[in-house]
Structure formats: C-alpha cells, structure tokens
Design a protein around this motif. Structure first.
Motif, PDB file in Angstrom:
ATOM      1  N   GLY A 157       0.837  -1.194   0.000  1.00 14.40           N
ATOM      2  CA  GLY A 157       0.000   0.000   0.000  1.00 14.40           C
ATOM      3  C   GLY A 157       0.869   1.239   0.000  1.00 14.40           C
ATOM      4  O   GLY A 157       0.705   2.142   0.822  1.00 14.40           O
ATOM      5  N   THR A 158       1.777   1.310  -0.948  1.00 13.80           N
ATOM      6  CA  THR A 158       2.856   2.311  -0.896  1.00 13.80           C
ATOM      7  C   THR A 158       2.392   3.738  -1.124  1.00 13.80           C
ATOM      8  O   THR A 158       3.054   4.675  -0.699  1.00 13.80           O
ATOM      9  CB  THR A 158       3.948   1.943  -1.912  1.00 13.80           C
TER      10      THR A 158
ATOM     11  N   ASP B  17      -3.899   0.623  -6.429  1.00 11.47           N
ATOM     12  CA  ASP B  17      -4.323   1.746  -7.260  1.00 11.47           C
ATOM     13  C   ASP B  17      -3.272   2.041  -8.328  1.00 11.47           C
ATOM     14  O   ASP B  17      -2.174   2.510  -8.007  1.00 11.47           O
ATOM     15  CB  ASP B  17      -4.543   2.977  -6.381  1.00 11.47           C
ATOM     16  N   PRO B  18      -3.554   1.786  -9.602  1.00  9.92           N
ATOM     17  CA  PRO B  18      -2.566   2.076 -10.656  1.00  9.92           C
ATOM     18  C   PRO B  18      -2.131   3.533 -10.673  1.00  9.92           C
ATOM     19  O   PRO B  18      -0.983   3.836 -11.004  1.00  9.92           O
ATOM     20  CB  PRO B  18      -3.308   1.686 -11.949  1.00  9.92           C
TER      21      PRO B  18
ATOM     22  N   VAL C 130       1.597  -3.266  -9.255  1.00  3.95           N
ATOM     23  CA  VAL C 130       0.179  -2.980  -9.050  1.00  3.95           C
ATOM     24  C   VAL C 130      -0.501  -4.260  -8.601  1.00  3.95           C
ATOM     25  O   VAL C 130      -0.412  -5.289  -9.275  1.00  3.95           O
ATOM     26  CB  VAL C 130      -0.487  -2.461 -10.337  1.00  3.95           C
ATOM     27  N   GLY C 131      -1.178  -4.205  -7.460  1.00  2.51           N
ATOM     28  CA  GLY C 131      -1.874  -5.386  -6.972  1.00  2.51           C
ATOM     29  C   GLY C 131      -2.286  -5.214  -5.530  1.00  2.51           C
ATOM     30  O   GLY C 131      -1.684  -4.426  -4.790  1.00  2.51           O
ATOM     31  N   PRO C 132      -3.321  -5.939  -5.091  1.00  2.00           N
ATOM     32  CA  PRO C 132      -3.754  -5.863  -3.697  1.00  2.00           C
ATOM     33  C   PRO C 132      -2.832  -6.644  -2.783  1.00  2.00           C
ATOM     34  O   PRO C 132      -2.448  -7.777  -3.088  1.00  2.00           O
ATOM     35  CB  PRO C 132      -5.156  -6.498  -3.736  1.00  2.00           C
TER      36      PRO C 132
ATOM     37  N   SER D 191       6.862 -10.651  -6.826  1.00  2.00           N
ATOM     38  CA  SER D 191       7.977 -10.038  -6.103  1.00  2.00           C
ATOM     39  C   SER D 191       7.685  -9.863  -4.621  1.00  2.00           C
ATOM     40  O   SER D 191       8.605  -9.686  -3.819  1.00  2.00           O
ATOM     41  CB  SER D 191       8.315  -8.680  -6.718  1.00  2.00           C
ATOM     42  N   ALA D 192       6.408  -9.921  -4.229  1.00  2.00           N
ATOM     43  CA  ALA D 192       6.025  -9.688  -2.834  1.00  2.00           C
ATOM     44  C   ALA D 192       5.595 -10.957  -2.107  1.00  2.00           C
ATOM     45  O   ALA D 192       5.856 -11.110  -0.910  1.00  2.00           O
ATOM     46  CB  ALA D 192       4.890  -8.661  -2.778  1.00  2.00           C
ATOM     47  N   ASN D 193       4.951 -11.858  -2.801  1.00  2.00           N
ATOM     48  CA  ASN D 193       4.403 -13.063  -2.175  1.00  2.00           C
ATOM     49  C   ASN D 193       5.492 -14.126  -2.030  1.00  2.00           C
ATOM     50  O   ASN D 193       5.517 -15.145  -2.728  1.00  2.00           O
ATOM     51  CB  ASN D 193       3.239 -13.593  -3.006  1.00  2.00           C
ATOM     52  N   ARG D 194       6.405 -13.877  -1.071  1.00  2.00           N
ATOM     53  CA  ARG D 194       7.563 -14.753  -0.874  1.00  2.00           C
ATOM     54  C   ARG D 194       7.664 -15.102   0.609  1.00  2.00           C
ATOM     55  O   ARG D 194       7.830 -14.237   1.457  1.00  2.00           O
ATOM     56  CB  ARG D 194       8.828 -14.067  -1.375  1.00  2.00           C
TER      57      ARG D 194
END
Length: 305
Positions: A165-166, A189-190, A213-215, A221-224
């Motif tokens: 949520g940057t 939010d794009p 971009v993604g919830p 890259s994040a779901n690790r």
C-alpha cells in the motif's frame, strides 16, 4: 495534520474552520460513515495555533444536507458554515500541496520542491509532489512508520524490505535511500503506482524501488514466504485484518511488521488478529491520534516508539 486515504479522482470538497477537538471528531465520523475509496478527510492546524481547517474530499457530489446533519452534533451551528465546492484535477494537485511542509524523522526529511533549501548535508531527503495520489507523508501514519524504521535501523541493516500500500512511495524511498539496495513496493491503485514511479525517478531511486500494481502481496515479487526483514503496511484497520495471513507469511523469522493507518480504537482488534498469527507487539507509537505498531514473532513486552 490528520489525514485519511485518497479517493481516486476527487470532484468535490467540504471545508470548515473549527477547533481541534471538533476537527478530530469529524475526521473520525466522516471516515466511518463514507467509503474510504470514495472519500478522504484531513484536518490542518492553522497558523494561529488555535483554529483547525477540516477538508473532506469526495469522488462524487455528496448530499450536503446529510453531511451537515452528520456533523451538527459535533459542531452545532458551525455545520451551516461548511462550504462545499467543486474541484477539478488541477485544483486537487494544488490542494494536496498546500499543507506540504518539511517533516523530519531521524535523518529522513520529507519535503516538496519548494522546500529544497531546508535540506541539510547529512539528510536522507525525499522529495514528494502529491499529484493525484493523496498523501504526502506529513501526518501521523507515515511519520510514525518512518520513526519506527529509524529505530529498527539503529539495531541493524535489514536486507529485504516490502512496502504494501505504498501510495506516493515515501516509506519505500526511505528504505532504499538508507539501505542502498532494492525495495519492493506495491499498491492496488494504478494511479498511485504511476505517481510513485515518478517520485522514484525524481529522487534518483528508479533503479532501486521495484513497484507493482496489486492488492496486498499478490505479486510474484512480494508473495515470498518469510523473505522480508521489514514489511510496511500503512493502510487501514479492516484491510490490515484481512491481509494478516498473507502479510505475516512474508515476514522473515527475525523480521518486523510496521503497521499504521490506525486510530487508537482500532489497535486492540488489529493486535488480536496478529497475535493469532503468532506475532506480538514489540513497540507502539501515537502521533496526532494515529497509532503505529511494530510487530515481531513470539512474545515480549512492548516499548514506546
């Protein structure tokens, strides 16, 4: 300044001058009664040190009489002095920048282009122009996260950082500037991601901040699993609860979660949710009514930020 989250494309604004207590109460009630993806509310202290300016932004024209009736129990006849105006996109950019004053947290300095002269030689300066992504970092949520990160940096250098949520990208930029290594950051939010990319280039961080971009962490890259030493999530109480399983799964064994976007009454519920995921409160802070929580795996006593 008290601040909410942004509607994608605000078209109307409510403005009202009042006292601090009423401004705080109205930010709470408007934030509760309206969809946070369609409405933003902010309160600013005026130069006289006594008066506060409340501003509420709406994606669509609000029912003015309903809003007046909503705030009347809090401000009485002042509700009738509330001004509703239509704004265009350029007005929104200008409005977003009006309250932008330099803010410091340790060596971090968040500023607009008009305050470059305030940068000191040893500052880790982050220049932000709000554009259409609401949030300049000049309020209790982002400032609380920055202060929490300053405390973490005093104990060591995290190797892997994620910012969920940057928004405008401030927290990701702070980590990239301090660590001189890639930081992953995303937003659903794009428009916000597009703005963050521009801000990253402005700060010379285009090669270090990896934006998606993604919830939540729904991106490769994040779901690790147990990858990140620091995970920022400066969003709202409800999504923080909903995202607890996926957020906690990304935190390294000795890593930390830094959560914000919470008012005081949100804290017990959020803590309960994360305790069920095996995390304890390691530190907490409160700035202008906004809470910041630092969570770690296991159990220990909390400290103040």
């Amino acid at each position: 300044m008290l601040e909410g989250l942004h509607p994608n494309r605000p078209t109307h604004v409510l403005r009202l001058l009042t006292d601090e207590r009423s401004a705080r109460a109205m930010t709470d009630i408007i934030g509760e009664m309206f969809d946070p993806t369609e409405t933003a509310v902010a309160a600013f202290e005026a130069e006289d040190g006594r008066t506060w300016r409340l501003e509420a932004y709406f994606a669509e024209a609000p029912d003015e009489e309903m809003v007046r009736d909503l705030i009347r129990p809090l401000v009485g006849e002042q509700a009738d002095t509330a001004v509703f105006e239509t704004i265009d996109q350029q007005d929104w950019v200008r409005a977003s920048l009006e309250g932008l004053n330099p803010v410091r947290a340790g060596r971090f300095l968040v500023h607009g282009s008009h305050d470059r002269h305030t940068i000191r030689p040893n500052d880790l300066a982050i220049e932000i122009e709000a554009a259409l992504a609401f949030g300049t970092g000049h309020h209790g949520t982002t400032l609380g996260c920055l202060k929490a990160f300053v405390g973490i940096m005093k104990k060591g250098r995290p190797a892997h950082v994620l910012d969920v949520g940057t928004g405008t990208g401030i927290l990701a930029f702070a980590a990239a500037k301090a660590l001189h290594q890639p930081v992953h950051a995303g937003d659903l939010d794009p428009e916000a991601v597009w703005t963050a990319k521009g801000n990253a280039r402005l700060n010379g961080l285009g090669g270090l901040v990896r934006l998606y971009v993604g919830p939540g962490v729904r991106h490769a890259s994040a779901n690790r699993s147990r990858r990140f030493d620091v995970v920022f999530a400066n969003i709202l109480a409800r999504p923080l609860k909903r995202l607890a399983p996926s957020l906690t799964a990304t935190v390294a064994d000795r890593g930390v979660l830094i959560l914000s976007g919470l008012i005081e009454r949100d804290v017990p519920g959020v803590l309960s949710t994360y305790r069920h995921r095996g995390f304890h409160l390691a530190a907490h802070g409160l700035i202008e009514g906004w809470a910041t929580l630092v969570l770690k795996r296991g159990g220990a006593a909390a400290r103040r930020l």
